[in-house]
Design a protein around this motif. Structure first.
Motif, PDB file in Angstrom:
ATOM      1  N   ASP A 170       0.791  -1.223   0.000  1.00  0.00           N
ATOM      2  CA  ASP A 170       0.000   0.000   0.000  1.00  0.00           C
ATOM      3  C   ASP A 170       0.827   1.279   0.000  1.00  0.00           C
ATOM      4  O   ASP A 170       0.275   2.372  -0.005  1.00  0.00           O
ATOM      5  CB  ASP A 170      -0.949   0.005   1.217  1.00  0.00           C
ATOM      6  N   LEU A 187      -3.457   2.467  -8.990  1.00  0.00           N
ATOM      7  CA  LEU A 187      -4.425   1.866  -8.069  1.00  0.00           C
ATOM      8  C   LEU A 187      -4.709   2.822  -6.924  1.00  0.00           C
ATOM      9  O   LEU A 187      -3.792   3.281  -6.236  1.00  0.00           O
ATOM     10  CB  LEU A 187      -3.889   0.547  -7.514  1.00  0.00           C
ATOM     11  N   THR A 189      -5.580   3.026  -3.410  1.00  0.00           N
ATOM     12  CA  THR A 189      -5.506   2.038  -2.323  1.00  0.00           C
ATOM     13  C   THR A 189      -6.488   2.312  -1.206  1.00  0.00           C
ATOM     14  O   THR A 189      -6.676   1.473  -0.330  1.00  0.00           O
ATOM     15  CB  THR A 189      -4.075   1.985  -1.748  1.00  0.00           C
ATOM     16  N   ASN A 201      -6.498  -5.039  -1.688  1.00  0.00           N
ATOM     17  CA  ASN A 201      -5.479  -4.436  -2.558  1.00  0.00           C
ATOM     18  C   ASN A 201      -4.423  -5.448  -2.970  1.00  0.00           C
ATOM     19  O   ASN A 201      -3.951  -5.442  -4.118  1.00  0.00           O
ATOM     20  CB  ASN A 201      -4.811  -3.252  -1.855  1.00  0.00           C
ATOM     21  N   THR A 204      -5.864  -7.440  -5.725  1.00  0.00           N
ATOM     22  CA  THR A 204      -5.986  -6.609  -6.934  1.00  0.00           C
ATOM     23  C   THR A 204      -4.650  -6.517  -7.664  1.00  0.00           C
ATOM     24  O   THR A 204      -4.584  -6.671  -8.892  1.00  0.00           O
ATOM     25  CB  THR A 204      -6.490  -5.204  -6.559  1.00  0.00           C
ATOM     26  N   ILE A 205      -3.596  -6.274  -6.918  1.00  0.00           N
ATOM     27  CA  ILE A 205      -2.263  -6.150  -7.527  1.00  0.00           C
ATOM     28  C   ILE A 205      -1.826  -7.478  -8.142  1.00  0.00           C
ATOM     29  O   ILE A 205      -1.309  -7.514  -9.274  1.00  0.00           O
ATOM     30  CB  ILE A 205      -1.252  -5.660  -6.470  1.00  0.00           C
ATOM     31  N   LEU A 208      -4.009  -8.045 -11.397  1.00  0.00           N
ATOM     32  CA  LEU A 208      -3.719  -7.148 -12.515  1.00  0.00           C
ATOM     33  C   LEU A 208      -2.331  -7.392 -13.109  1.00  0.00           C
ATOM     34  O   LEU A 208      -2.170  -7.385 -14.333  1.00  0.00           O
ATOM     35  CB  LEU A 208      -3.850  -5.695 -12.067  1.00  0.00           C
ATOM     36  N   VAL A 215       1.210  -1.899 -12.316  1.00  0.00           N
ATOM     37  CA  VAL A 215       0.353  -1.237 -11.329  1.00  0.00           C
ATOM     38  C   VAL A 215       1.178  -0.236 -10.524  1.00  0.00           C
ATOM     39  O   VAL A 215       2.208  -0.593  -9.952  1.00  0.00           O
ATOM     40  CB  VAL A 215      -0.306  -2.264 -10.392  1.00  0.00           C
ATOM     41  N   VAL A 217       1.232   2.526  -7.405  1.00  0.00           N
ATOM     42  CA  VAL A 217       0.668   3.176  -6.229  1.00  0.00           C
ATOM     43  C   VAL A 217       1.358   4.536  -6.160  1.00  0.00           C
ATOM     44  O   VAL A 217       2.529   4.628  -5.809  1.00  0.00           O
ATOM     45  CB  VAL A 217       0.902   2.357  -4.950  1.00  0.00           C
ATOM     46  N   VAL A 261      -7.532   2.610 -11.496  1.00  0.00           N
ATOM     47  CA  VAL A 261      -8.404   1.503 -11.109  1.00  0.00           C
ATOM     48  C   VAL A 261      -8.785   1.634  -9.641  1.00  0.00           C
ATOM     49  O   VAL A 261      -7.952   1.950  -8.781  1.00  0.00           O
ATOM     50  CB  VAL A 261      -7.740   0.137 -11.405  1.00  0.00           C
ATOM     51  N   ASN A 263     -11.024  -0.210  -6.486  1.00  0.00           N
ATOM     52  CA  ASN A 263     -11.691  -1.436  -6.030  1.00  0.00           C
ATOM     53  C   ASN A 263     -12.599  -1.201  -4.822  1.00  0.00           C
ATOM     54  O   ASN A 263     -13.028  -2.149  -4.177  1.00  0.00           O
ATOM     55  CB  ASN A 263     -10.660  -2.528  -5.717  1.00  0.00           C
ATOM     56  N   ILE A 297     -12.679  -1.714 -10.800  1.00  0.00           N
ATOM     57  CA  ILE A 297     -11.846  -2.877 -11.133  1.00  0.00           C
ATOM     58  C   ILE A 297     -12.559  -3.804 -12.107  1.00  0.00           C
ATOM     59  O   ILE A 297     -11.932  -4.369 -13.011  1.00  0.00           O
ATOM     60  CB  ILE A 297     -11.421  -3.628  -9.846  1.00  0.00           C
TER      61      ILE A 297
END
Length: 430
Positions: A170, A187, A189, A201, A204-205, A208, A215, A217, A261, A263, A297
């Motif tokens: 994160d 992303l 977070t 998260n 998600t990472i 993706l 990705v 952050v 993106v 989520n 997402i």
């Protein structure tokens, strides 16, 4: 609806927009059939149509908000089901947001209310502070029945028995795509999500990058501003939003971005509205660009080559209001879950809110608990193995009312495509 704003009033862009929205309302009342607060309370003033009349009278008169208007506007969840139902296209979200900002500027709430709202605005958007608050609430939880206000009791009940450790994923960094890079995405977070459920998260990472996305952050990114925005605290919400706009545009102008993106669908609805929020600001162009890049997402995954699987579990899908009404994303999560081989079922009245709605479950606990009960009953009636949702608020709200594991949609898709089994599905998770 006929309005009577003066020419001087209409020079204010916010009033001009409110006038456009009010004039589009034809009093049909379709909104009352899908309004959760009206379903629970049965009061016309606790329906979108009733609130529209109250807001119109307040803004036309150019007066400070009164107790009656504040009471009924406060009971609105901003679920936006009315916007999905309205045949006239009334943009209720912009109208009620403006009303809340007007209330915040002109109405002096009781001292306890002011302290409560001030505290929430300065804790929840900041993961570190929120973690400490949750630890304190967990210690005080046994005393919740002795609290002098039901809102304090609701806050202590919200405290989870255990918080996950902060995730190393994160903090600002770049995760390279596996194989050939298809897209470069940023992303969001989140804030409360980083404290309450780090698995979302992380999943998600993994998902993706597995599907060919680099990705990012972004440095300088934080809370999307939704929580303070819905409390009418424009200065705080715009400052949080501006920090994100600047952070993402630095990435866009640097190595490029194909998408932002998100989520957590409550955040997504707000980020997609940055262009409107900053329409008269020096950041207008950048804000519009950010809104244009923002994707839930599930929207991004529909653009990627997600492999099929055969998972077999029966999943009851809860469609978060901010996703189905706020963003009009209704089928993508179900399509993706079915593609992954899950048996997807939907509860009765899927359009009605679960009662979470940002801080609503803390500020209006009685109505929230009734909506939670109805939603959980409808979900459990489908006898699922798993309940899936795309918003952390809904997950916490529903999860506190059922023993069925509640898992983010992206965690299930990550599992189906080679990731680990979600921890919430292990026998020791409950």
């Amino acid at each position: 609806m006929q309005t009577h704003f003066t020419e001087d009033q209409l020079r204010d862009p916010a009033i001009k927009r409110a006038n456009e929205i009010l004039r589009s309302c034809v009093h049909c009342g379709f909104c009352t059939a899908t309004c959760p607060s009206y379903q629970v309370l049965g009061d016309e003033l606790d329906s979108p149509r009733g609130r529209i009349y109250l807001i119109k009278d307040m803004l036309e008169a150019g007066r400070p908000a009164d107790k009656k208007t504040v009471e009924h506007v406060d009971k609105c969840l901003s679920c936006l089901a009315c916007m999905s139902t309205c045949p006239s296209g009334v943009h209720y979200m912009h109208l009620v947001d403006h009303a809340r900002a007007h209330i915040e500027k002109t109405y002096r709430r009781p001292l306890f209310d002011r302290l409560l709202r001030w505290t929430l605005a300065r804790i929840i958007p900041y993961p570190g502070r929120f973690r400490w608050a949750m630890r304190g609430a967990r210690l005080a939880r046994p005393l919740r029945k002795f609290m002098p206000d039901p809102r304090l009791e609701a806050m202590l009940e919200m405290a989870p028995p255990k918080l996950p450790r902060p995730s190393a994923n994160d903090v600002p960094q770049v995760f390279p795509a596996k194989g050939v890079r298809q897209k470069r995405v940023a992303l969001l977070t989140g804030c409360a999500q980083k404290a309450l459920d780090t698995d979302i998260n992380d999943a998600t990472i993994r998902l993706l990058t597995r599907l060919g996305c680099e990705v990012v952050v972004a440095k300088g990114m934080g809370c999307c501003g939704a929580l303070t925005h819905h409390m009418g605290k424009e200065r705080e919400s715009h400052a949080q939003a501006a920090a994100n706009i600047n952070a993402w545009m630095r990435e866009k102008r640097g190595d490029g971005l194909d998408a932002i993106v998100i989520n957590t669908s409550g955040c997504g609805t707000t980020v997609k509205d940055y262009g409107f929020m900053f329409r008269n600001d020096r950041l207008a162009e950048d804000a519009a660009a950010v809104s244009g890049m923002a994707k839930d997402i599930s929207e991004l995954l529909m653009e990627l080559d997600v492999p099929t699987a055969d998972m077999g579990q029966r999943v009851a899908y809860h469609s978060a209001c901010s996703l189905q009404h706020g963003q009009q994303v209704k089928t993508h999560p179900k399509t993706l879950l079915k593609r992954a081989g899950y048996e997807v079922v939907e509860p009765a009245d899927p359009h009605l809110c679960c009662g979470s709605a940002g801080t609503y479950n803390l500020m209006q606990p009685e109505i929230s608990k009734e909506l939670q009960k109805r939603k959980v009953t409808n979900l459990e009636a489908k006898t699922p193995d798993i309940i899936s949702a795309g918003n952390i608020g809904c997950m916490i709200q529903i999860g506190s009312g059922t023993g069925i594991p509640v898992v983010h949609t992206v965690e299930l898709l990550d599992w189906a495509t080679g990731g680990p089994k979600p921890r919430k599905l292990s026998p020791t998770a409950h």
